[in-house]
Design a protein around this motif. Structure first.
Motif, mmCIF file in Angstrom:
data_model
loop_
_atom_site.group_PDB
_atom_site.id
_atom_site.type_symbol
_atom_site.label_atom_id
_atom_site.label_comp_id
_atom_site.label_asym_id
_atom_site.label_seq_id
_atom_site.Cartn_x
_atom_site.Cartn_y
_atom_site.Cartn_z
ATOM 1 N N ALA A 136 113.253 1.954 -32.278
ATOM 2 C CA ALA A 136 114.318 2.825 -31.775
ATOM 3 C C ALA A 136 114.639 3.975 -32.732
ATOM 4 N N SER A 137 114.270 3.835 -34.013
ATOM 5 C CA SER A 137 114.562 4.877 -35.014
ATOM 6 C C SER A 137 113.292 5.481 -35.605
ATOM 7 N N ARG A 138 112.155 5.136 -35.049
ATOM 8 C CA ARG A 138 110.867 5.522 -35.622
ATOM 9 C C ARG A 138 110.718 7.044 -35.789
ATOM 10 N N ALA A 139 111.279 7.809 -34.868
ATOM 11 C CA ALA A 139 111.121 9.262 -34.923
ATOM 12 C C ALA A 139 111.800 9.883 -36.140
ATOM 13 N N HIS A 140 112.733 9.146 -36.737
ATOM 14 C CA HIS A 140 113.507 9.695 -37.852
ATOM 15 C C HIS A 140 113.185 9.036 -39.196
ATOM 16 N N LEU A 141 112.321 8.044 -39.188
ATOM 17 C CA LEU A 141 112.069 7.265 -40.402
ATOM 18 C C LEU A 141 110.578 7.080 -40.660
ATOM 19 N N ILE A 142 110.244 6.981 -41.941
ATOM 20 C CA ILE A 142 108.885 6.658 -42.364
ATOM 21 C C ILE A 142 108.919 5.290 -43.039
ATOM 22 N N LEU A 143 108.040 4.400 -42.628
ATOM 23 C CA LEU A 143 107.955 3.079 -43.245
ATOM 24 C C LEU A 143 107.150 3.190 -44.536
ATOM 25 N N LYS A 144 107.821 2.975 -45.676
ATOM 26 C CA LYS A 144 107.172 3.113 -46.985
ATOM 27 C C LYS A 144 106.694 1.777 -47.543
ATOM 28 N N GLU A 145 107.418 0.714 -47.212
ATOM 29 C CA GLU A 145 107.042 -0.616 -47.709
ATOM 30 C C GLU A 145 107.533 -1.685 -46.753
ATOM 31 N N ASN A 146 106.713 -2.694 -46.568
ATOM 32 C CA ASN A 146 107.077 -3.854 -45.753
ATOM 33 C C ASN A 146 106.372 -5.052 -46.379
ATOM 34 N N SER A 147 107.045 -5.728 -47.301
ATOM 35 C CA SER A 147 106.400 -6.778 -48.076
ATOM 36 C C SER A 147 107.186 -8.081 -48.047
ATOM 37 N N SER A 148 106.475 -9.161 -48.224
ATOM 38 C CA SER A 148 107.084 -10.495 -48.243
ATOM 39 C C SER A 148 107.743 -10.759 -49.590
ATOM 40 N N VAL A 149 108.952 -11.319 -49.551
ATOM 41 C CA VAL A 149 109.623 -11.706 -50.788
ATOM 42 C C VAL A 149 109.981 -13.189 -50.820
ATOM 43 N N MET A 150 109.895 -13.865 -49.646
ATOM 44 C CA MET A 150 110.282 -15.273 -49.630
ATOM 45 C C MET A 150 109.821 -15.934 -48.336
ATOM 46 N N LEU A 151 109.521 -17.211 -48.424
ATOM 47 C CA LEU A 151 109.170 -18.050 -47.279
ATOM 48 C C LEU A 151 108.039 -17.465 -46.433
ATOM 49 N N LYS A 152 106.982 -17.052 -47.129
ATOM 50 C CA LYS A 152 105.730 -16.634 -46.497
ATOM 51 C C LYS A 152 105.921 -15.523 -45.459
ATOM 52 N N GLY A 153 106.735 -14.566 -45.809
ATOM 53 C CA GLY A 153 106.885 -13.396 -44.967
ATOM 54 C C GLY A 153 108.068 -13.413 -44.029
ATOM 55 N N MET A 154 108.782 -14.514 -43.980
ATOM 56 C CA MET A 154 109.965 -14.548 -43.132
ATOM 57 C C MET A 154 111.053 -13.611 -43.686
ATOM 58 N N TYR A 155 111.229 -13.639 -45.017
ATOM 59 C CA TYR A 155 112.166 -12.734 -45.675
ATOM 60 C C TYR A 155 111.365 -11.600 -46.283
ATOM 61 N N ARG A 156 111.756 -10.371 -45.932
ATOM 62 C CA ARG A 156 110.952 -9.227 -46.311
ATOM 63 C C ARG A 156 111.772 -8.116 -46.974
ATOM 64 N N LYS A 157 111.083 -7.383 -47.808
ATOM 65 C CA LYS A 157 111.631 -6.159 -48.402
ATOM 66 C C LYS A 157 111.038 -4.981 -47.640
ATOM 67 N N ILE A 158 111.912 -4.156 -47.107
ATOM 68 C CA ILE A 158 111.467 -3.006 -46.324
ATOM 69 C C ILE A 158 112.127 -1.756 -46.885
ATOM 70 N N ILE A 159 111.320 -0.741 -47.115
ATOM 71 C CA ILE A 159 111.838 0.551 -47.561
ATOM 72 C C ILE A 159 111.476 1.597 -46.518
ATOM 73 N N LEU A 160 112.496 2.284 -46.037
ATOM 74 C CA LEU A 160 112.336 3.362 -45.070
ATOM 75 C C LEU A 160 112.803 4.666 -45.691
ATOM 76 N N GLN A 161 112.149 5.737 -45.345
ATOM 77 C CA GLN A 161 112.569 7.060 -45.816
ATOM 78 C C GLN A 161 112.851 7.950 -44.608
ATOM 79 N N LYS A 162 113.990 8.634 -44.682
ATOM 80 C CA LYS A 162 114.338 9.523 -43.570
ATOM 81 C C LYS A 162 113.516 10.802 -43.649
ATOM 82 N N VAL A 163 113.016 11.233 -42.516
ATOM 83 C CA VAL A 163 112.213 12.445 -42.485
ATOM 84 C C VAL A 163 113.112 13.661 -42.598
ATOM 85 N N GLU A 164 112.536 14.769 -43.015
ATOM 86 C CA GLU A 164 113.270 16.024 -43.058
ATOM 87 C C GLU A 164 113.375 16.563 -41.629
ATOM 88 N N GLU A 165 114.541 16.969 -41.246
ATOM 89 C CA GLU A 165 114.740 17.443 -39.872
ATOM 90 C C GLU A 165 115.024 18.931 -39.819
#
Length: 207
Positions: free
Chosen positions: A178-207
């Motif tokens: 729903a927000s893909r047009a405004h955000l860039i996915l920079k990181e999506n990594s597992s931090v706990m319980l084999k990927g159930m808990y994740r660290k995600i970093i998004l960056q807002k695009v320049e508009e």
């Protein structure tokens, strides 16, 4: 889940939340989430769903302009008590209806909140609205994994876990869409319980 139920259940959780979610593997996961994240004194940082303030220990809050919100007054009070001598500004607020102006913050931190709010897509839209172009949204949360072996048990237990104030079947990909047009996915990594808990970093695009 709805806001009224969340208010009640997190009032119940508040006295011993840290015992479960700021100890052991959760403490290690939080530490891992913030280990490569750096904030500067010029930045304005928003913590959405700050809860009892568990994440605040991992940032140099003495030197950073920090605003923290939570829907639960009892959880927020715990955070205020921990950081009563700090410059952190605390507000009781709904993550789905942030009252801040658009483009107000350089970074947004959201730990274990998308899986709690009734409308995760709306919450992410609001975070996206208030963060500046090229600003970051740091997410630590639990999301549905793609392992088929876990799908059936989760389907059974998901309604019962929701009664405890959280959703174990939330799809990040669905929320992000729903927000893909405004955000860039920079990181999506597992931090706990084999990927159930994740660290995600998004960056807002320049508009």
């Amino acid at each position: 889940m709805n806001n009224r139920w969340n208010q009640f259940i997190y009032k119940c959780w508040a006295p011993f939340y840290d015992v479960f979610f700021n100890n052991g593997m959760f403490y290690r996961a939080r530490k891992k989430v913030f280990q490569d994240v750096y904030f500067t004194s010029e930045q304005r940082i928003l913590f959405v769903g700050v809860g009892t303030g568990a994440d605040l220990a991992f940032i140099p809050h003495e030197n950073v302009n920090v605003t923290a919100i939570d829907y639960s007054s009892e959880m927020l009070q715990k955070a205020k008590e921990k950081y009563k001598n700090s410059s952190i500004t605390f507000h009781q607020m709904d993550a789905q209806q942030l009252t801040f102006d658009s483009l107000s913050f350089d970074a947004v931190v959201a730990s274990l909140v998308l899986s709690v709010v009734p409308d995760a897509e709306q919450a992410l839209k609001e975070m996206t609205r208030v963060v500046k172009p090229k600003g970051t949204i740091l997410i630590f949360d639990k999301f549905e994994t793609k392992k088929k072996s876990a799908a059936f048990p989760k389907k059974i237990f998901r309604p019962f876990v929701k009664l405890l104030g959280t959703d174990i079947g939330l799809s990040f990909e669905h929320v992000f869409e729903a927000s893909r047009a405004h955000l860039i996915l920079k990181e999506n990594s597992s931090v706990m319980l084999k990927g159930m808990y994740r660290k995600i970093i998004l960056q807002k695009v320049e508009e």
